[in-house]
Design an enzyme around this catalytic site. Structure first.
Site, short mmCIF file in Angstrom:
data_model
loop_
_atom_site.label_atom_id
_atom_site.label_comp_id
_atom_site.label_asym_id
_atom_site.label_seq_id
_atom_site.Cartn_x
_atom_site.Cartn_y
_atom_site.Cartn_z
N ASN A 10 37.82 -30.79 -11.24
CA ASN A 10 38.56 -30.23 -10.11
C ASN A 10 39.99 -29.86 -10.44
O ASN A 10 40.71 -29.34 -9.60
CB ASN A 10 38.49 -31.19 -8.91
CG ASN A 10 37.09 -31.21 -8.32
OD1 ASN A 10 36.24 -30.38 -8.66
ND2 ASN A 10 36.82 -32.18 -7.46
N ASP A 39 35.08 -37.72 -2.48
CA ASP A 39 34.09 -37.51 -3.55
C ASP A 39 33.49 -38.82 -4.05
O ASP A 39 32.48 -38.80 -4.75
CB ASP A 39 34.71 -36.75 -4.73
CG ASP A 39 35.05 -35.33 -4.35
OD1 ASP A 39 35.82 -34.69 -5.09
OD2 ASP A 39 34.58 -34.87 -3.30
N ARG A 62 26.64 -30.23 -12.50
CA ARG A 62 27.80 -29.46 -12.02
C ARG A 62 29.09 -30.20 -12.32
O ARG A 62 30.13 -29.59 -12.50
CB ARG A 62 27.69 -29.22 -10.51
CG ARG A 62 26.46 -28.46 -10.09
CD ARG A 62 26.52 -28.04 -8.64
NE ARG A 62 27.72 -27.26 -8.37
CZ ARG A 62 27.89 -26.56 -7.25
NH1 ARG A 62 26.96 -26.58 -6.32
NH2 ARG A 62 28.98 -25.85 -7.05
C1 EPZ Z 1 38.11 -29.69 -3.18
O1 EPZ Z 1 37.28 -28.89 -2.36
C2 EPZ Z 1 37.20 -30.29 -4.24
N1 EPZ Z 1 36.62 -29.23 -5.05
C3 EPZ Z 1 36.10 -31.11 -3.57
O2 EPZ Z 1 35.32 -31.70 -4.59
C4 EPZ Z 1 36.77 -32.22 -2.75
O3 EPZ Z 1 35.77 -32.95 -2.07
C5 EPZ Z 1 37.73 -31.60 -1.73
O4 EPZ Z 1 38.69 -30.77 -2.41
C6 EPZ Z 1 38.48 -32.65 -0.94
O5 EPZ Z 1 39.19 -33.49 -1.80
C7 EPZ Z 1 37.36 -28.67 -6.03
O6 EPZ Z 1 38.51 -29.02 -6.24
C8 EPZ Z 1 36.70 -27.60 -6.84
P1 EPZ Z 1 39.38 -28.75 1.04
P2 EPZ Z 1 37.96 -27.90 -1.26
O7 EPZ Z 1 39.78 -27.31 1.14
O8 EPZ Z 1 39.18 -27.30 -1.83
C9 EPZ Z 1 38.55 -27.91 5.61
C10 EPZ Z 1 33.32 -32.27 -5.70
O9 EPZ Z 1 32.36 -32.99 -5.38
N2 EPZ Z 1 39.10 -26.57 5.36
O10 EPZ Z 1 40.43 -29.77 0.86
O11 EPZ Z 1 36.91 -26.99 -0.76
C11 EPZ Z 1 37.15 -28.03 5.01
O12 EPZ Z 1 36.18 -27.54 5.90
C12 EPZ Z 1 33.93 -31.33 -4.68
O13 EPZ Z 1 33.86 -32.26 -6.83
C13 EPZ Z 1 39.34 -25.74 6.46
O14 EPZ Z 1 39.08 -26.12 7.60
O15 EPZ Z 1 38.33 -28.94 -0.13
C14 EPZ Z 1 36.99 -29.50 4.79
O16 EPZ Z 1 36.53 -30.11 5.98
C15 EPZ Z 1 33.21 -31.37 -3.34
N3 EPZ Z 1 39.83 -24.49 6.24
C16 EPZ Z 1 38.41 -29.98 4.50
O17 EPZ Z 1 39.28 -28.90 4.89
C17 EPZ Z 1 40.13 -24.03 4.98
O18 EPZ Z 1 40.61 -22.87 4.84
C18 EPZ Z 1 38.66 -30.28 3.02
O19 EPZ Z 1 38.47 -29.09 2.33
C19 EPZ Z 1 39.88 -24.88 3.88
C20 EPZ Z 1 39.38 -26.16 4.09
#
Ligand code: EPZ
Length: 449
Positions: A50, A331, A423
């Site tokens: 990540n 995670d 992955r």
């Molecule tokens: C990152 O995902 C990680 N992936 C995820 O890891 C991790 O679980 C997550 O951050 C939280 O720590 C990578 O870094 C590639 P978020 P990301 O945007 O960026 C909401 C793994 O298993 N949200 O912080 O997609 C969203 O719906 C993966 O390695 C909005 O509402 O996470 C969620 O409920 C899974 N609007 C929350 O924020 C937006 O525009 C967290 O999402 C963006 C997000």
């Protein structure tokens, strides 16, 4: 009609297609685990998936070569490499090093099937728009753990001066020149913080991002951008300040190690009653997990960049609530739940980050776990032992939870769709086998990339 013909497992009546061919009635397992072996030894932690993904996307910001040493072979990294090659970047492996150079890039060239396969591909939007003034990126769509919206990414890019058009499953961005802005994130989204940080790094003037994500992987991206000549302050706090520069240059950059991979092996050690040292890892990145494992009765020893966990007797029950960093990482929620399903009492686990991250629960129940879900909260009443079963993985971290449960359970388990593990975990079976686990992968059902 007609799935992949194969000899259906004994005792399952296959459904025949029009040619009399037996079609798929059960997904063949590809991971076989004989549980009951406590894990012992040392395990090497890879560079963080990540952190590698946003840093790889950020290489689009410069025409100069960038070298990332020691990047693991992970499906998600491979997918983003393919996306960037399709855009026109030169991406090659030199041993374990990843070398990227993006000179002749087509900012409209991102292939839909790859972006939809791995939603972090959307991180190319900020860099492409910032460097080329335009981008056309397929909408990433949701996944097993949630709808995964991108509203915060879009709101921030618009604030930086982008014109955004949605249509035909794509998002089109245009901005002759991005300008600094003051952005407040309704939620400290990791991806939105990263996309906006990359875009702001070459925008005109100052940008502040308030309520920014503070995850170590965001800090590593900020440090990487600074190694390219960007001016970023406040990384790791809720307020980022970025002074845009006109051009970024190349660099060689060592990505931080993967706290989630490290945490997965520590939790597996706690679940099997073993004694394992993981490293290299930055212990402060594991603080939330180590605090909870200590509370549950694990003995933890820190020495330099290594963390040792010894587990004597069953875990004690604990309450866990996942939160943005520095809270407990979402995670590791599924892996820890697998371990707590054998604790000496009832644990309460609340998932506040994603709306559907309990997909591992029905599978753990098949092993005898006693788990009740009420909304985003799971009541996990520990049982003395789990029993092996035939399991299905639904997503990366749920798959890790099932491996942990199977390693600790009495008897044999199989896991179908184990490709999810590839992955985010490099050489998972080999690493667990070196720690004494009885684990092997037979048919490889990994998705053809
Ligand atoms: C990152 O995902 C990680 N992936 C995820 O890891 C991790 O679980 C997550 O951050 C939280 O720590 C990578 O870094 C590639 P978020 P990301 O945007 O960026 C909401 C793994 O298993 N949200 O912080 O997609 C969203 O719906 C993966 O390695 C909005 O509402 O996470 C969620 O409920 C899974 N609007 C929350 O924020 C937006 O525009 C967290 O999402 C963006 C997000």
């Amino acid at each position: 009609m007609g799935g992949r013909p194969h000899s259906a497992p004994k005792g399952t009546e296959g459904i025949l297609d029009r040619d009399g061919q037996e079609i798929e009635t059960a997904v063949e397992p590809d991971l076989y685990i004989q549980g009951g072996n406590p894990l012992h030894g040392d395990v090497r932690v890879e560079a963080s998936k990540n952190a590698v993904l946003p840093i790889l996307a950020a290489t689009l910001l410069t025409p100069d070569p960038v070298c990332l040493p020691g990047v693991p072979w992970l499906h998600d990294v491979d997918t983003l490499c393919r996306v960037q090659r399709a855009l026109g970047s030169e991406v090659r492996r030199e041993g374990r090093d990843l070398v990227v150079q993006s000179v002749d890039v087509n900012p409209f060239g991102a292939p839909e099937h790859l972006v939809r396969r791995m939603r972090a591909s959307f991180l190319i939007a900020g860099p492409l728009l910032a460097r080329f003034g335009a981008a056309r990126v397929p909408l990433p769509g949701g996944c097993a753990i949630g709808s995964r919206p991108i509203d915060l990414h879009l709101k921030g890019l618009i604030a930086l001066g982008a014109d955004v058009q949605a249509g035909n499953g794509y998002m089109e961005f245009r901005a002759p020149r991005l300008h600094g802005a003051s952005i407040y994130l309704d939620f400290p989204s990791v991806g939105a913080t990263e996309n906006l940080l990359m875009a702001a790094s070459v925008a005109d003037g100052w940008t502040t991002i308030e309520n920014a994500a503070q995850e170590p992987e965001v800090v590593d991206l900020a440090n990487f951008l600074c190694s390219l000549g960007a001016e970023v302050r406040g990384a790791g706090t809720a307020e980022l300040r970025i002074h845009g520069v006109s051009r970024l240059h190349g660099a060689e950059y060592q990505v931080i190690s993967d706290r989630i991979e490290a945490g997965t092996y520590l939790v597996a050690t706690a679940a099997t009653g073993g004694d394992v040292t993981v490293g290299p890892v930055l212990p402060e990145h594991l603080k939330p997990l180590l605090a909870k494992l200590r509370e549950a009765g694990s003995e933890i020893e820190l020495s330099g960049d290594a963390v040792r966990l010894r587990q004597r007797g069953r875990l004690q029950p604990i309450d866990v609530k996942t939160l943005p960093h520095p809270g407990f990482p979402t995670d590791l929620q599924a892996p820890l739940m697998a371990a707590l399903s054998m604790a000496q009492g009832t644990s309460v686990i609340t998932e506040t980050v994603f709306e559907n991250r309990f997909m591992h629960v029905p599978e753990l129940r098949r092993m005898g776990a006693d788990i009740k879900i009420e909304g985003r909260t799971a009541m996990v009443t520990g049982v003395s032992h789990l029993t092996g079963a035939n399991l299905h993985a639904s997503d990366l971290r749920a798959a890790a939870a099932l491996v942990i449960a199977a390693l600790a359970a009495e008897g044999k388990s199989t896991i179908a769709d184990a490709y999810h593990l590839d992955r985010g975990y490099a050489d998972l079976e080999e690493k667990f086998a070196q720690l004494g686990a009885d684990i092997e992968r037979r048919a490889s059902c990994s998705e053809a990339l």
